[in-house]
Design a protein around this motif. Structure first.
Motif, PDB file in Angstrom:
ATOM      1  N   GLN A  21       0.854  -1.182   0.000  1.00  0.00           N
ATOM      2  CA  GLN A  21       0.000   0.000   0.000  1.00  0.00           C
ATOM      3  C   GLN A  21       0.890   1.231   0.000  1.00  0.00           C
ATOM      4  OE1 GLN A  21      -3.228   0.264   2.933  1.00  0.00           O
ATOM      5  NE2 GLN A  21      -2.626   2.393   3.316  1.00  0.00           N
ATOM      6  N   GLU A  22       1.943   1.176   0.796  1.00  0.00           N
ATOM      7  CA  GLU A  22       2.876   2.307   0.840  1.00  0.00           C
ATOM      8  C   GLU A  22       4.179   1.883   1.503  1.00  0.00           C
ATOM      9  OE1 GLU A  22       2.063   4.810   4.765  1.00  0.00           O
ATOM     10  OE2 GLU A  22       0.250   4.586   3.562  1.00  0.00           O
ATOM     11  N   ALA A  23       5.239   2.540   1.080  1.00  0.00           N
ATOM     12  CA  ALA A  23       6.528   2.472   1.769  1.00  0.00           C
ATOM     13  C   ALA A  23       6.903   3.912   2.094  1.00  0.00           C
ATOM     14  CB  ALA A  23       7.581   1.810   0.887  1.00  0.00           C
ATOM     15  N   GLY A  24       6.117   4.520   2.984  1.00  0.00           N
ATOM     16  CA  GLY A  24       6.185   5.952   3.189  1.00  0.00           C
ATOM     17  C   GLY A  24       5.327   6.650   2.143  1.00  0.00           C
ATOM     18  N   CYS A  25       5.001   7.913   2.392  1.00  0.00           N
ATOM     19  CA  CYS A  25       4.090   8.634   1.485  1.00  0.00           C
ATOM     20  C   CYS A  25       4.696   9.962   1.044  1.00  0.00           C
ATOM     21  CB  CYS A  25       2.750   8.878   2.166  1.00  0.00           C
ATOM     22  SG  CYS A  25       1.831   7.360   2.509  1.00  0.00           S
TER      23      CYS A  25
ATOM     24  N   VAL B 157      15.359   2.641   5.875  1.00  0.00           N
ATOM     25  CA  VAL B 157      14.845   3.647   6.795  1.00  0.00           C
ATOM     26  C   VAL B 157      15.156   5.022   6.205  1.00  0.00           C
ATOM     27  CG1 VAL B 157      15.032   4.634   9.094  1.00  0.00           C
ATOM     28  CG2 VAL B 157      15.157   2.144   8.787  1.00  0.00           C
ATOM     29  N   ARG B 158      14.157   5.892   6.139  1.00  0.00           N
ATOM     30  CA  ARG B 158      14.412   7.198   5.535  1.00  0.00           C
ATOM     31  C   ARG B 158      13.370   8.216   6.023  1.00  0.00           C
ATOM     32  NH1 ARG B 158      11.432   4.371   1.820  1.00  0.00           N
ATOM     33  NH2 ARG B 158       9.754   5.556   0.840  1.00  0.00           N
ATOM     34  N   ASP B 159      13.725   9.492   5.869  1.00  0.00           N
ATOM     35  CA  ASP B 159      12.773  10.565   6.114  1.00  0.00           C
ATOM     36  C   ASP B 159      11.730  10.563   5.007  1.00  0.00           C
ATOM     37  OD1 ASP B 159      13.885  12.710   8.310  1.00  0.00           O
ATOM     38  OD2 ASP B 159      15.512  11.615   7.344  1.00  0.00           O
ATOM     39  N   VAL B 160      10.491  10.859   5.364  1.00  0.00           N
ATOM     40  CA  VAL B 160       9.397  10.915   4.395  1.00  0.00           C
ATOM     41  C   VAL B 160       8.525  12.128   4.699  1.00  0.00           C
ATOM     42  CG1 VAL B 160       9.325   8.438   3.913  1.00  0.00           C
ATOM     43  CG2 VAL B 160       7.977   9.365   5.812  1.00  0.00           C
ATOM     44  N   ASP B 161       7.660  12.465   3.746  1.00  0.00           N
ATOM     45  CA  ASP B 161       6.718  13.563   3.971  1.00  0.00           C
ATOM     46  C   ASP B 161       5.703  13.183   5.047  1.00  0.00           C
ATOM     47  OD1 ASP B 161       7.917  15.154   2.045  1.00  0.00           O
ATOM     48  OD2 ASP B 161       6.622  14.434   0.436  1.00  0.00           O
ATOM     49  N   PHE B 162       5.136  11.987   4.936  1.00  0.00           N
ATOM     50  CA  PHE B 162       4.199  11.528   5.958  1.00  0.00           C
ATOM     51  C   PHE B 162       4.003  10.024   5.835  1.00  0.00           C
ATOM     52  CE2 PHE B 162       1.282  11.799   2.418  1.00  0.00           C
ATOM     53  CZ  PHE B 162       0.208  10.957   2.702  1.00  0.00           C
ATOM     54  N   CYS B 163       3.381   9.432   6.844  1.00  0.00           N
ATOM     55  CA  CYS B 163       2.966   8.030   6.832  1.00  0.00           C
ATOM     56  C   CYS B 163       1.493   7.988   7.211  1.00  0.00           C
ATOM     57  CB  CYS B 163       3.788   7.194   7.817  1.00  0.00           C
ATOM     58  SG  CYS B 163       5.524   7.041   7.380  1.00  0.00           S
ATOM     59  N   SER B 164       0.803   6.996   6.694  1.00  0.00           N
ATOM     60  CA  SER B 164      -0.641   6.954   6.919  1.00  0.00           C
ATOM     61  C   SER B 164      -0.962   6.586   8.355  1.00  0.00           C
ATOM     62  CB  SER B 164      -1.293   5.964   5.959  1.00  0.00           C
ATOM     63  OG  SER B 164      -1.041   4.634   6.373  1.00  0.00           O
TER      64      SER B 164
ATOM     65  N   SER C  41      10.247  10.693  -2.687  1.00  0.00           N
ATOM     66  CA  SER C  41      10.126   9.777  -1.544  1.00  0.00           C
ATOM     67  C   SER C  41      11.263   9.930  -0.550  1.00  0.00           C
ATOM     68  CB  SER C  41      10.090   8.326  -2.043  1.00  0.00           C
ATOM     69  OG  SER C  41      11.369   7.913  -2.510  1.00  0.00           O
ATOM     70  N   ARG C  42      12.256  10.758  -0.889  1.00  0.00           N
ATOM     71  CA  ARG C  42      13.430  10.925  -0.028  1.00  0.00           C
ATOM     72  C   ARG C  42      13.727  12.408   0.189  1.00  0.00           C
ATOM     73  NH1 ARG C  42      13.370   6.073  -1.985  1.00  0.00           N
ATOM     74  NH2 ARG C  42      14.678   4.412  -1.163  1.00  0.00           N
ATOM     75  N   PRO C  43      12.871  13.068   0.981  1.00  0.00           N
ATOM     76  CA  PRO C  43      13.054  14.509   1.188  1.00  0.00           C
ATOM     77  C   PRO C  43      14.079  14.859   2.255  1.00  0.00           C
ATOM     78  CG  PRO C  43      11.101  13.780   2.363  1.00  0.00           C
ATOM     79  CD  PRO C  43      11.628  12.567   1.624  1.00  0.00           C
ATOM     80  N   GLY C  44      14.642  13.868   2.916  1.00  0.00           N
ATOM     81  CA  GLY C  44      15.542  14.139   4.037  1.00  0.00           C
ATOM     82  C   GLY C  44      16.867  14.719   3.596  1.00  0.00           C
ATOM     83  N   VAL C  45      17.529  15.361   4.539  1.00  0.00           N
ATOM     84  CA  VAL C  45      18.854  15.943   4.313  1.00  0.00           C
ATOM     85  C   VAL C  45      19.896  15.029   4.934  1.00  0.00           C
ATOM     86  CG1 VAL C  45      20.348  17.925   4.732  1.00  0.00           C
ATOM     87  CG2 VAL C  45      17.914  18.269   4.302  1.00  0.00           C
TER      88      VAL C  45
END
Length: 1001
Positions: free
Chosen positions: A483-487, A512-519, A616-620
């Motif tokens: 369904q999702e691997a992060g959103c 493991v990564r930063d994402v915008d959101f998770c459901s 999908s990878r907005p992290g710094v």
């Protein structure tokens, strides 16, 4: 042919045996006149009798082919640059260009793919180098590969040719294999027989009657010929299961690349990449779902088919009654999920789920319920079994009318909030939040089943470092797909579940990564953050965009939202949303979200499939590194891969975002990969060199640095980097030599008494030539660094091995025997040679003097099919790969390293010393590590079996010597391989490279 032409042909063929001329180079006058009957009339008018002379003077310019193996018109159409070159007078014909230049990498015929042939048959050598003994791959194929049944093109399958084509006795008697027979017969079978699973000639001619007419009139030799050569390839589909129109309309990225000239048509894109990615070839074919069938996967692993699409077509051809509905099973799976939940209810008739808390709870779980009693019980049972710590369970009954109203009879210790109406997820959660006492809050749907330790893992991640505000899960639907691997949140405020419909085991979904959101199906949030933000914004009530808004507000407040693939849930998607689903409600809340977060959305990407990975990878991070190696660097396979594994771990620990890309994919599982690497490293264990150019183009601009392990890989990667063009980050290229091979090559020749025509400086120049384009070159020790500098390369850094002393506990008296640990990849490798020499030359001298209980244990990776018969001996135990080497270091008395030729630094020697096992090694290895004979190590000399045996016997029998060497070697390990110093050196290399990039940008 004239003298100048003959000279260029000889130049093209000088790597081949002088007694053999490549078949593709031989002019065939009989075939030429039969293929070009107008040439005979023209010759008669000119008074010419020499057919070859006529071809050289006139035929080449008229677009004639010189023999059945070269297609002039196809060559010029496939390579517009060659056509322009010929038109400008740079060459008299495409064939003239091919024999002087094109033979190195270009394809001369529509049924032979030079690049593919060299790539899929590694025994032909490095694809960037000439085929040993042959001019090129085509030369090898016509001379041997055709008869051996090798594949030269996707559209020509020997097994199908043999099964579907009845050759005449005269044709069968001719030399060569099916490819040569097909061409010699005129290729008519391309209209009458299925020659591959990728093309259906009967369907093609029925679908395109104008092509059938042209074939009958001799314009084309067959339907297959037309499909592969026609000038408007995007107008024709090859079979009923691929639609050019559908594919190019569905995948905008493919259409752009076709228009840019990177692919001939949609089918070309699909076969090279789309089929591997599980894209749909036709509106009625869901290839990704088809590949979930275990039988299909097993068949592909057995290499019965090149890809899933070929399997699909074969299955449909053999079983035409089978429909796609067999594989479109999601609704069936949902129904089964609900039925199983109903069946589980009875088990709670005489027992209860106890959530009673004493003291401070570890986590507060908020679950909003509206009917669906059986699903709720399944979810709560899963929660209770999943986490044995104290759970503060807060249940919100949002207007239920079924058995949920009596749920408190079987669930005790929970806090209850009851509403007469369905207030929805948002208001229910906000009401529950005022009752929270734990420091972590888990919002949990009542239509989920939790994976192993999901709650504990999410909690550990949430508090693993400062600044993490929320953690979400890998969400798998009941059909086994994501369904999702992060959103993702797009610039226009639209949202997407990353990798929806993808494989949960895909590498991209498992970092493991930063994402915008998770459901909100599973979202764990720090309670203090929730309190500061006031819970969910009630403007979104009753539902939609509430968890997206919450996560964006966390970002704005300086917190991170993490996706953790180690936290897994199975979700009955839309299992409980019911009447709250509303397009009008979604549209209203979307508008609210966009207006509220316009500033934040301005920094997001525009919505497109091509941008999904980047979005999908907005992290710094400290920087992004593409780490390229021969294969996935597992520690168990040795051969320098332990060092590469340490490098990846070190880069990750320094905050770099790392992607590992192997050039040769191995049959690995996600289980093996996840055990071997940090969970924030993306390991593309299912990729290979063939996919690299496309991969670089897809991720153009994403990576700061490209770290290439081993110099021979930089040679191998030239073509891939060229194909990637501007997508390759040229300024950030780092070469990790791992070992300079030139000295080993000369030492190997000396040891094996093989003549060597080249000197060390010549070998060094040839080996390290590609390194001149690198920003940085890494040597494993100062010896190698100095060799590199001798070639004029000055930007050299030294980075060796990391090793932590962990000496095993048994005393000298409790141990016995000899231990060897090393990978055996090939008969030509140093480890294999050293063991053969040891078993044949040294062991016979040792055997009479060793104690009766002393044996020789040989452990490590063994390549499939490798001949181990030279290593068979009554005293030798060949145990193969081992997961844990410590017990072997603990019970043996001597580690042996009889290596006669090698480069770099022997990791196995350092590891043995760090485990407290003294070493007898050849003089070569003693020099490489810089240890002194009799102080930290015993030297067995150079190719001196008697000395090597004496040193082993001395170490095995002298307790005092054993302890003295052991202690001294452990001191050297502590001094020279300190993890902190290693990490500091690696940090200096990477930080310096990043500074260079910033200065040059």
């Amino acid at each position: 042919m004239d003298d100048s032409r003959q000279g260029t042909e000889e130049q093209a063929g000088r790597t081949a045996s002088p007694s053999r001329v490549p078949l593709w180079r031989v002019f065939d006058p009989v075939w030429y006149l039969s293929r070009h009957p107008d040439a005979a009339a023209h010759m008669e008018r000119l008074g010419m009798t020499d057919v070859q002379a006529y071809y050289l003077q006139y035929g080449g310019g008229l677009g004639h082919s010189p023999n059945v193996f070269f297609d002039e018109n196809y060559y010029l159409a496939l390579y517009p640059d060659v056509a322009a070159h010929v038109a400008a007078g740079g060459a008299p014909s495409g064939f003239a260009h091919y024999i002087t230049h094109g033979y190195r990498s270009r394809s001369p015929h529509w049924l032979f793919d030079e690049e593919r042939y060299r790539r899929i048959y590694p025994d032909l050598g490095d694809p960037s180098e000439p085929t040993p003994g042959f001019v090129n791959g085509y030369d090898h194929f016509l001379a041997h590969g055709d008869e051996e049944g090798r594949s030269a093109h996707r559209f020509f399958d020997k097994a199908l040719y043999d099964a579907n084509v009845d050759e005449s006795p005269e044709l069968a008697a001719q030399p060569g294999g099916p490819f040569r027979h097909f061409l010699r017969s005129g290729g008519a079978a391309g209209s009458t027989a299925r020659l591959s699973w990728y093309f259906d000639p009967d369907w093609y001619l029925r679908t395109y009657p104008e092509v059938a007419e042209e074939v009958r009139n001799g314009v084309w030799s067959s339907a297959l010929h037309h499909y592969l050569v026609n000038r408007l390839p995007w107008r024709y589909s090859p079979n009923p299961w691929f639609s050019e129109e559908f594919y190019t309309a569905t995948y905008a990225d493919a259409l752009r690349e076709i228009r840019d000239g990177r692919f001939r048509n949609g089918y070309d894109h699909f076969l090279r990449f789309g089929a591997l990615e599980g894209r749909r070839p036709h509106q009625d074919v869901d290839l990704a779902r088809y590949l979930e069938d275990p039988k299909v996967r097993a068949s592909l692993k057995a290499v019965e088919f090149h890809d899933g699409f070929a399997h699909w077509v074969a299955n449909r051809t053999r079983n035409p009654a089978v429909s796609m509905s067999e594989f479109d099973a999601e609704q069936h799976n949902k129904d089964a999920f609900c039925r199983m939940a109903e069946k589980r209810v009875a088990q709670f008739a005489r027992s209860v789920l106890d959530f009673t808390v004493e003291g401070t709870p570890a986590v507060s779980v908020i679950m909003v319920i509206h009917d669906r009693f059986a699903l709720t019980m399944t979810a709560l049972a899963s929660l209770r079994a999943n986490f044995h710590g104290p759970i503060e369970l807060i249940l919100v009954d949002s207007g239920s009318t079924d058995r949920t109203r009596q749920l408190d009879r079987v669930v005790i210790g929970a806090k209850w909030l009851r509403f007469e109406e369905n207030v929805g997820f948002l208001l229910g959660c906000n009401a529950a939040f005022s009752h929270v006492t734990a420091r972590a809050v888990l919002f949990l749907n009542n239509d989920v089943v939790l994976g192993h330790e999901a709650v504990a893992r999410a909690s550990a991640r949430l508090f693993s470092r400062r600044g993490v505000g929320a953690v979400g899960a890998k969400v798998i639907r009941t059909n086994g797909l994501l369904q999702e691997a992060g959103c993702i949140v797009w610039r226009n405020g639209a949202t997407s579940g990353f990798m929806r419909d993808g494989d949960p085991d895909a590498p991209e979904a498992n970092t493991v990564r930063d994402v915008d959101f998770c459901s909100g199906a599973f979202l764990m949030v720090r309670a203090d953050c929730l309190s500061r933000l006031g819970g969910f914004d009630t403007a979104y009530a009753p539902a939609y965009y509430e968890e997206t808004d919450l996560c964006v507000r966390l970002h704005k407040a300086g917190y991170r939202v993490l996706y953790d693939p180690n936290v897994v849930i199975e979700h009955l998607e839309y299992g409980t949303s019911g009447a709250l689903q509303s397009e009008e409600l979604i549209a209203r809340n979307h508008k609210i979200f966009v207006e509220k977060h316009a500033d934040w959305l301005g920094n997001k990407l525009d919505h497109s499939d091509a941008a999904a990975f980047f979005a999908s990878r907005p992290g710094v991070s400290s920087g992004r590194i593409l780490f390229i190696e021969d294969q996935v660097p597992l520690r168990t396979i040795g051969a320098g891969f332990v060092r590469s594994n340490d490098l990846v771990h070190g880069m990750s620990a320094l905050g770099y975002e790392v992607t590992v890309f192997p050039l040769f994919p191995a049959d690995l599982s996600l289980f093996e990969v996840m055990r071997a690497f940090p969970d924030n490293v993306e390991v593309l264990f299912d990729r290979g060199l063939e996919e690299l150019p496309r991969f670089l183009q897809q991720r153009a601009g994403f990576y700061d640095l490209v770290w290439v392990g081993r110099t021979h890989n930089l040679h191998r990667l030239r073509a891939a980097f060229d194909d990637a063009g501007a997508a390759f980050p040229q300024r950030g290229l780092i070469l990790d030599t791992e070992a300079v091979a030139a000295p080993r090559t000369l030492e190997q020749a000396r040891v094996l008494r093989q003549p060597s025509a080249e000197t060390l400086p010549e070998l060094l120049r040839k080996e390290l030539e590609p390194a001149r384009s690198c920003q940085r070159v890494i040597a494993v020790n100062e010896i190698d660094a100095e060799l590199i500098r001798q070639t004029g390369i000055s930007n050299v850094a030294t980075l060796g091995h990391v090793q932590t002393p962990r000496p095993t506990g048994r005393s000298w008296r409790e141990r016995s025997g000899l231990f060897f640990l090393g990978a055996l990849h090939d008969v030509a490798t140093p480890n294999y040679d050293s063991l053969v020499w040891f078993v044949s030359e040294v062991l016979p001298l040792l055997q009479p003097q060793l104690p009766a209980d002393a044996r020789v244990t040989v452990a490590g990776h063994v390549a499939p099919g490798l001949d181990l018969s030279p290593l068979q001996h009554p005293l030798v135990d060949l145990v193969g790969p081992i997961d844990d080497s410590m017990p072997f270091y603990d019970r043996h008395r001597v580690f042996i390293a009889p290596t006669r030729f090698a480069g770099g630094i022997p990791f196995k020697l350092h590891e043995a010393a760090a485990r407290g096992l003294p070493v007898v090694a050849t003089a070569l290895l003693c020099r490489q590590v810089g240890w002194v004979d009799g102080e930290e190590i015993l030297s067995g000399g150079s190719d001196d079996a008697a000395l090597f045996a004496r040193q082993i016997l001395a170490l095995h029998t002298d307790e005092t010597l054993w302890y003295r060497l052991r202690d001294a070697a452990l001191r050297r390990i502590r001094l020279e391989h300190d993890p902190a110093e290693y990490q500091a050196t690696l940090s200096g290399v990477l930080d310096g490279a990043m500074r260079h990039l910033r200065r040059s940008s």
